[in-house]
Design a protein around this motif. Structure first.
Motif, PDB file in Angstrom:
ATOM      1  N   ALA A  38     -20.804   8.300   7.342  1.00 40.60           N
ATOM      2  CA  ALA A  38     -21.098   7.106   5.799  1.00 40.60           C
ATOM      3  C   ALA A  38     -22.227   6.036   6.488  1.00 40.60           C
ATOM      4  O   ALA A  38     -22.760   5.152   5.586  1.00 40.60           O
ATOM      5  CB  ALA A  38     -19.686   6.190   6.205  1.00 40.60           C
ATOM      6  N   GLY A 100     -33.674   2.814  -1.209  1.00 41.21           N
ATOM      7  CA  GLY A 100     -32.379   3.068  -1.004  1.00 41.21           C
ATOM      8  C   GLY A 100     -31.957   2.008  -1.940  1.00 41.21           C
ATOM      9  O   GLY A 100     -31.973   1.354  -2.901  1.00 41.21           O
ATOM     10  N   ALA A 132     -25.430  -5.715   1.859  1.00 42.57           N
ATOM     11  CA  ALA A 132     -26.994  -5.240   0.004  1.00 42.57           C
ATOM     12  C   ALA A 132     -25.925  -5.574  -1.432  1.00 42.57           C
ATOM     13  O   ALA A 132     -26.606  -5.506  -1.732  1.00 42.57           O
ATOM     14  CB  ALA A 132     -26.513  -4.185   0.349  1.00 42.57           C
ATOM     15  N   SER A 209     -23.491   4.099  -3.071  1.00 41.30           N
ATOM     16  CA  SER A 209     -23.800   4.264  -2.124  1.00 41.30           C
ATOM     17  C   SER A 209     -23.296   5.189  -1.207  1.00 41.30           C
ATOM     18  O   SER A 209     -23.322   6.270  -0.780  1.00 41.30           O
ATOM     19  CB  SER A 209     -24.029   3.109  -0.470  1.00 41.30           C
ATOM     20  OG  SER A 209     -24.670   2.178  -1.346  1.00 41.30           O
ATOM     21  N   HIS A 232     -29.293   9.196   1.916  1.00 45.96           N
ATOM     22  CA  HIS A 232     -29.553   9.873   2.813  1.00 45.96           C
ATOM     23  C   HIS A 232     -28.182   9.848   3.148  1.00 45.96           C
ATOM     24  O   HIS A 232     -28.167  10.403   4.798  1.00 45.96           O
ATOM     25  CB  HIS A 232     -30.500   8.651   4.163  1.00 45.96           C
ATOM     26  CG  HIS A 232     -29.944   7.203   4.090  1.00 45.96           C
ATOM     27  ND1 HIS A 232     -28.934   7.236   4.956  1.00 45.96           N
ATOM     28  CD2 HIS A 232     -30.147   6.347   3.156  1.00 45.96           C
ATOM     29  CE1 HIS A 232     -28.569   5.593   5.023  1.00 45.96           C
ATOM     30  NE2 HIS A 232     -29.513   5.676   3.795  1.00 45.96           N
ATOM     31  N   LYS A 233     -27.156   9.239   2.511  1.00 42.48           N
ATOM     32  CA  LYS A 233     -25.624   9.398   2.888  1.00 42.48           C
ATOM     33  C   LYS A 233     -25.358  10.333   2.162  1.00 42.48           C
ATOM     34  O   LYS A 233     -24.322  10.813   2.521  1.00 42.48           O
ATOM     35  CB  LYS A 233     -25.237   8.428   2.341  1.00 42.48           C
ATOM     36  CG  LYS A 233     -25.344   6.874   3.010  1.00 42.48           C
ATOM     37  CD  LYS A 233     -24.322   5.721   2.348  1.00 42.48           C
ATOM     38  CE  LYS A 233     -24.882   4.633   3.215  1.00 42.48           C
ATOM     39  NZ  LYS A 233     -25.051   4.477   4.711  1.00 42.48           N
TER      40      LYS A 233
HETATM   41  C1  PLP Z   1     -21.309   0.506   0.186  1.00 42.08           C
HETATM   42  C2  PLP Z   1     -23.323   0.138   0.769  1.00 42.08           C
HETATM   43  N1  PLP Z   1     -24.061  -0.223   0.313  1.00 42.08           N
HETATM   44  C3  PLP Z   1     -25.408  -0.358   0.512  1.00 42.08           C
HETATM   45  C4  PLP Z   1     -26.030   0.281   1.945  1.00 42.08           C
HETATM   46  C5  PLP Z   1     -26.870   0.110   2.139  1.00 42.08           C
HETATM   47  O1  PLP Z   1     -27.995   1.267   2.324  1.00 42.08           O
HETATM   48  P1  PLP Z   1     -29.780   1.541   2.335  1.00 42.08           P
HETATM   49  O2  PLP Z   1     -29.659   0.995   3.891  1.00 42.08           O
HETATM   50  O3  PLP Z   1     -29.564   2.944   2.116  1.00 42.08           O
HETATM   51  O4  PLP Z   1     -29.706   0.146   1.054  1.00 42.08           O
HETATM   52  C6  PLP Z   1     -24.899   1.025   2.318  1.00 42.08           C
HETATM   53  C7  PLP Z   1     -25.190   1.986   3.509  1.00 42.08           C
HETATM   54  O5  PLP Z   1     -25.394   1.315   4.753  1.00 42.08           O
HETATM   55  C8  PLP Z   1     -23.476   0.753   1.970  1.00 42.08           C
HETATM   56  O6  PLP Z   1     -22.469   1.820   2.975  1.00 42.08           O
END
Ligand code: PLP
Length: 413
Positions: A38, A100, A132, A209, A232-233
Motif C-alpha cells: 500500500a 501521482g 493528499a 490510489s 507506483h502502487k
Molecule cells: C489513499 C492515498 N491517497 C493519496 C496518496 C498519495 O499518493 P502519491 O504520494 O503517490 O501522490 C496515497 C499514498 O500513500 C494514498 O494511499
C-alpha cells in the motif's frame, strides 16, 4: 473483497511472483516478506524492462522533436496514455498524466476549485482521507473563504452513509472521498456516493490510489467528476499517475502550471493554451515512467483484475484469521468490504518498535500515521502498523509473518 477461489485459481501465482525480481532478495539474512504494497508496489520485469529499453534505445523528449527518436518517444508516451485509459474504460484525452495522486488532486484544487469557491461554500471530506485529499482542500478553503466539513465513520471503519448524505447540504460544492482507505482497507461504495453527490449538484473527487492495485475500476461507471490515482502502487514506476476528469471540466479549467508543452502559441501579449489533457502537462514529463505505467496496466489486464481481487481476497481471509489468533493484537478497521490492507497494534508496544523488530525477521510492514492524522486521532492512537498485501504475496509468507509477530510480541513482553 469478494474472493472467488475459482477465479483466483485459474492462474499460476508462483509463476506470477517470479515476475517480481525484488521479491527474491533477503533482508537481515531472511527471505524478504514484503507486506508494504500500500506504500508502494513492487515492479514486474515487464515494467522494469520497458523503462530500461526507453533509456537504452528511444530516449528523447516528447511532443517537440521531429527526428526519429522524438517521434518514437512521443508515440510510446501517448501509447501509454491510451493503454492506461483502456485499463480504466476511459478515453485517453480524459487522462492528464501527473506525478501521482498528490499532483492530480492539487490540479483539481488549483484549477477547478480555487476560481470557483467562495465564502459560504463548503468542501465535504470523510474522516478516512489521506492528507493528499485533505491539505489541498484546506489551502483552497484558506484562499476562498470556503469551509471544510467532515463526514464520520463508524468504529469499524465504515463510512456512515446516512451521515454522509445528510452532510450534502446546499452549501457543499465539492466532495472528496477515498475509493479505498489506505489505513483501514475499507472499500467505499463510491458509485452510490457520487450518484448522490451529482443529484445535489456536488462535484466529486475520488482518490483512487488504493483502489487501482486491487480492483477492476471502470471510471465512467463510477459517475464521479474527477478520479485521481498514482502509478507506483499499481506495479508502475514512482512519479507516475493521472487525473481522470469529465471532458467538460477539463475544457473549462485554466492551466495549473505554465511552461512548455501546455501552449499552442506564446506572445508577450498573451498565450493560447493547448487543448486538454496537454494543457495541464507543463514541462518535460516523466516519459519513461509513464511508458512503464502503460506496461503495468497491460500486465494487470493480462492477469485480469477480477482474478487479482479474488487472489487477494483469499490472502486477506487467511491473514485476518491468523492475526485474530494472536493474543493482545488489535486490528483497526473491520469493514465487511475490504482490500488486503490490515492496520494493527500490539498491546503495550509502539508501532515503530514492532515494525523494526519485524524487519529483523525479514518482514516489511509500514508503521506510522500513514498520512492520516485525523483517522489516527479518531482511533485515539499516534500510529499503527500496517500489513498490506498484493497478489504476488503467498500464504507461506502470511505464516512467516504470524510466526514473526508472535516472536516479536514475546520480545516486547
Ligand atoms: C489513499 C492515498 N491517497 C493519496 C496518496 C498519495 O499518493 P502519491 O504520494 O503517490 O501522490 C496515497 C499514498 O500513500 C494514498 O494511499
Amino acid at each position: 473483497m469478494n474472493a472467488s477461489p475459482a477465479a483466483a485459481g485459474a492462474i499460476d501465482w508462483a509463476r506470477v511472483r517470479a515476475d517480481f525480481p525484488l521479491l527474491a532478495r533477503e533482508v537481515h539474512g531472511k527471505p524478504l516478506v514484503y507486506f508494504d504494497s500500500a506504500n508502494t508496489g513492487q515492479k514486474p520485469v515487464a515494467v522494469i524492462d520497458a523503462v530500461d529499453d526507453f533509456y537504452r534505445r528511444h530516449n528523447a523528449n516528447v511532443s517537440r522533436a521531429v527526428h526519429t527518436l522524438g517521434t518514437e518517444a512521443t508515440d510510446a508516451y501517448e501509447g501509454a496514455r491510451r493503454r492506461l485509459a483502456q485499463h480504466l474504460n476511459a478515453r485517453a484525452d480524459e487522462l492528464v498524466l501527473t506525478s501521482g495522486t498528490t499532483f492530480a488532486i492539487n490540479l483539481v484544487a488549483y484549477s477547478w476549485a480555487l476560481p470557483r469557491l467562495k465564502p459560504g461554500d463548503a468542501i465535504l471530506l470523510t474522516r478516512m482521507e489521506h492528507h493528499a485529499n485533505i491539505v489541498p482542500w484546506q489551502l483552497v478553503a484558506e484562499r476562498t473563504g470556503a469551509s471544510i466539513k467532515v463526514a464520520d465513520i463508524t468504529p469499524h471503519g465504515v463510512l456512515d452513509l446516512d451521515a454522509l448524505h445528510a452532510a450534502m447540504t446546499p452549501d457543499v460544492k465539492l466532495l472528496g472521498v477515498a475509493h479505498v482507505s489506505n489505513v483501514l482497507g475499507t472499500i467505499n461504495p463510491v458509485a452510490a456516493i457520487c450518484r448522490e453527490a451529482r443529484r445535489r449538484g456536488i462535484v466529486s473527487v475520488v482518490d483512487g490510489s488504493q483502489a487501482l492495485p486491487h480492483l477492476a475500476v471502470d471510471i465512467p461507471a463510477i459517475g464521479c467528476d474527477f478520479y485521481a490515482f498514482t502509478g507506483h502502487k499499481m506495479c508502475g514506476p514512482t512519479g507516475t499517475g493521472a487525473l481522470w476528469a469529465r471532458p467538460e471540466h477539463l475544457a473549462a479549467m485554466p492551466p495549473f502550471l505554465g511552461g512548455g508543452e501546455m501552449i499552442k502559441e506564446v506572445r508577450f501579449e498573451g498565450t493560447v493554451y493547448n487543448d486538454p489533457p496537454h494543457r495541464f502537462e507543463a514541462g518535460t514529463p516523466n516519459i519513461a515512467g509513464h511508458i512503464g505505467l502503460g506496461v503495468a496496466a497491460a500486465y494487470l489486464d493480462d492477469l485480469g483484475m477480477p482474478r487479482v481481487t479474488a487472489r487477494e481476497g483469499e490472502l486477506l481471509a487467511h491473514l485476518d484469521e491468523e492475526m485474530r489468533k494472536v493474543d493482545g493484537l488489535r486490528i483497526i478497521g473491520n469493514a465487511p468490504d475490504k482490500a488486503a490492507v490490515v492496520s494493527f497494534l500490539v498491546e503495550g508496544a509502539h508501532a515503530h518498535d514492532l515494525a523494526t523488530l519485524l524487519d529483523l525477521e525479514g518482514v516489511a510492514v509500514r508503521s506510522g500515521h500513514h498520512c492520516a492524522h485525523p483517522l489516527m486521532r479518531f482511533y485515539g492512537v499516534p500510529a499503527t502498523c500496517r500489513a498490506s498485501l498484493s497478489f504476488y504475496n503467498t500464504h507461506e509468507e502470511i505464516d512467516t509473518f504470524i510466526t514473526a509477530l508472535r516472536k516479536v510480541r514475546r520480545l516486547l513482553g
